[in-house]
Design an enzyme around this catalytic site. Sequence first.
Site, PDB file in Angstrom:
ATOM      1  N   SER A  94       1.154  -0.702  -0.483  1.00  0.00           N
ATOM      2  CA  SER A  94      -0.005  -0.237  -0.856  1.00  0.00           C
ATOM      3  C   SER A  94       0.674   1.425   0.335  1.00  0.00           C
ATOM      4  O   SER A  94       1.406   1.372  -1.014  1.00  0.00           O
ATOM      5  CB  SER A  94      -0.874  -0.427   1.221  1.00  0.00           C
ATOM      6  OG  SER A  94      -2.073   1.213   1.055  1.00  0.00           O
ATOM      7  N   HIS A 249      -7.180  -5.710   0.106  1.00  0.00           N
ATOM      8  CA  HIS A 249      -6.800  -4.549   0.251  1.00  0.00           C
ATOM      9  C   HIS A 249      -5.724  -5.488   1.460  1.00  0.00           C
ATOM     10  O   HIS A 249      -4.417  -5.246   0.513  1.00  0.00           O
ATOM     11  CB  HIS A 249      -6.954  -3.706   0.316  1.00  0.00           C
ATOM     12  CG  HIS A 249      -6.020  -2.831   0.812  1.00  0.00           C
ATOM     13  ND1 HIS A 249      -5.163  -2.500  -0.460  1.00  0.00           N
ATOM     14  CD2 HIS A 249      -5.180  -1.775   1.109  1.00  0.00           C
ATOM     15  CE1 HIS A 249      -4.107  -1.482  -0.081  1.00  0.00           C
ATOM     16  NE2 HIS A 249      -4.186  -1.083   1.136  1.00  0.00           N
TER      17      HIS A 249
END
Length: 273
Positions: A94, A249
């Site tokens: 991320s 995610h």
Amino acid sequence: MSYTLHHPQSHYKGGDERHEPIIFMHGLFGSKMNNRGISKMLVKELNRSVFALDLRNHGESPHVTPHTYTAMAEDVEHFIKDHRLKHPTLIGHSMGAKVAMSVALRSPNLIQDIVAVDNAPVNAQLGRQFAQYLQAMTRIENTPIVNAKEADEILAAYEPSLPIRQFLFTNLLKPTKENDKFRWRIPIKILGGALDEMAAFPFTPGERSFTKPALFVRGTTSKYVADETIPLIGEFFPRFQLKDVEAGHWLISENPEGFKNVCLEFFRREKED
């Protein structure tokens, strides 16, 4: 920068942790503690050291401004030089993925390859949940709570997922003799002011490229690496590979085995080539 070094067994017997190490970088609100399990797995499988970093304003690293990808890339470049690391691999999730990309594009000679996990070299709005997390953290910090259960009740109004709340609470410090309030380890004002920066990417297509191997890993139920971003990835990283892992995610914690397998395939194929 604060870090944890995970050694292969052979390095305890006189090996060199500076040769082809892996540098692991967490995402927003994370820390070096998030990647302990996968770091140990990669150490065992690859016989390479792993340096798990706390990026600035996270974990035990200093609270400083600015909180930008350029500043974090400079931190990592200094870390590589200060520790005299040779041909490291960068793995980032991320926010950490964009840091890895930024280092690769700024200083390609410092590293041999990167693994970017569930992010792309694009200007894209962050998920609304990150601003909500900061709202909840601010409310918790400003409320005279007496135990962690009360903090969880506040956060639950913003985030129903218990695993994500537990992840965020790794940043919550309990009262001490010196400070009788619950407080956050991370500087929420600095990070709150940096959300737009975290959504951005400091380079434009055609400005520069990284011509060494790059692996992009995305979660099958995540929206952070959309199909339409794939050509843009290729402009910055012409030798990239893209692999999907069954997860969202937070794919490293959701599916560590799947993540490990795509990494091993990438690293071993490089050696064969």
